[in-house]
Scaffold this active site. Sequence first.
Site, short mmCIF file in Angstrom:
data_model
loop_
_atom_site.label_atom_id
_atom_site.label_comp_id
_atom_site.label_asym_id
_atom_site.label_seq_id
_atom_site.Cartn_x
_atom_site.Cartn_y
_atom_site.Cartn_z
N LYS A 237 1.11 -0.81 0.09
CA LYS A 237 0.09 -0.07 -0.11
C LYS A 237 0.65 1.12 0.06
CE LYS A 237 -4.42 -1.44 1.13
NZ LYS A 237 -5.70 -0.88 1.44
N1 GLU Z 1 -11.89 -1.58 1.68
C1 GLU Z 1 -11.50 -2.51 0.83
C2 GLU Z 1 -9.86 -2.34 0.00
O1 GLU Z 1 -9.47 -1.08 0.35
C3 GLU Z 1 -12.04 -2.78 -0.02
C4 GLU Z 1 -13.37 -3.28 -0.38
C5 GLU Z 1 -14.16 -3.56 -0.95
O2 GLU Z 1 -13.89 -3.15 -2.33
O3 GLU Z 1 -15.36 -4.45 -1.30
O4 GLU Z 1 -9.59 -2.97 0.24
#
Ligand code: GLU
Length: 312
Positions: A237
């Site tokens: 990330k």
């Molecule tokens: N919050 C998740 C992420 O950033 C993504 C969730 C989703 O798109 O269902 O990896």
Amino acid sequence: MIVGRFAPSPTGPLHTGSLVAAVGSYLMARRGGGRWLVRMEDLDSPRVVPGCGDDILWTLEALGFAWDGAVVRQSERGELYQEALDRLIALGAAYPCGCSRAEIARVATAPHDGDGEFIYPGTCRNGLPAGKSARGWRVRTTAEPIRFEDLVLGPLVFQLPSLCGDFVVKRSDGLFAYQLAVVVDDALQGVNQVVRGADLLSSTPRQIHLQQLLGYATPEYAHLPLVTGPGGAKLSKRDNVVSSASTGINIKDASRLIFGALAFLGQNPPPDLATAPPAELLGWGVDNFGVAAVRSCRPGPFPVPDNRSFDQ
Ligand code: GLU
């Protein structure tokens, strides 16, 4: 009407991988005049970085995105997740689990494809064994295959027992699991199209299972090719951060980023638009989007026009 969404976790600034998910979900929702929501998945409080949520929203705006309605924050929705868990418990579909990660790792066969998660061996499925006390909650899975038609990947079938086994819906630290929160939010927000990175593909059958138990409709799904580092390396990330409110972003970089995301998704934006304002580029993407071009895309590094790197 299509209701799509972008659901970032504020555990770091927007990076090129999440930018591709934002652009893909935006184009697919907006192309037929649908709504596009932004939901802040700030549930995992130990991993949330203070200020990141606002930073991501700032960056989205700087990149020309406009979302519908107010941003929903998962950290404010604990009661809704508890209600869903109570329903699962009342159905006999969820049970308390007293196993620690280390205990599961000792008994389980192998972690499932690289996400570090072990297939749950079912230790607490028929009641907490003597001497164990409840740490979290799991949902029962069945051998019934979960099938869905991915808009990008085509027809898919998963077997939950060999994918993950009974999975966590409330964690031992008292936090609701991502799988449950996403299902509740997508249903309550009326989301009927989920477009996200292929790293979440193995979550989809778990989420469909929960939708079926809770009586929610299953949205349509599209899983996008992943942005990787050079040579296919997994992107962390922290790699390829797009920008943040503190570093700022100039309009030229914003255009390059949207242009790059469109190109990554196989959309072939015309070179003479490379310096157009980002909102105009997104508009071009909406008017010209074709899902067939996404299907022929492969995972790979984020294309940066002019050989400019964004990963300092
Ligand atoms: N919050 C998740 C992420 O950033 C993504 C969730 C989703 O798109 O269902 O990896």
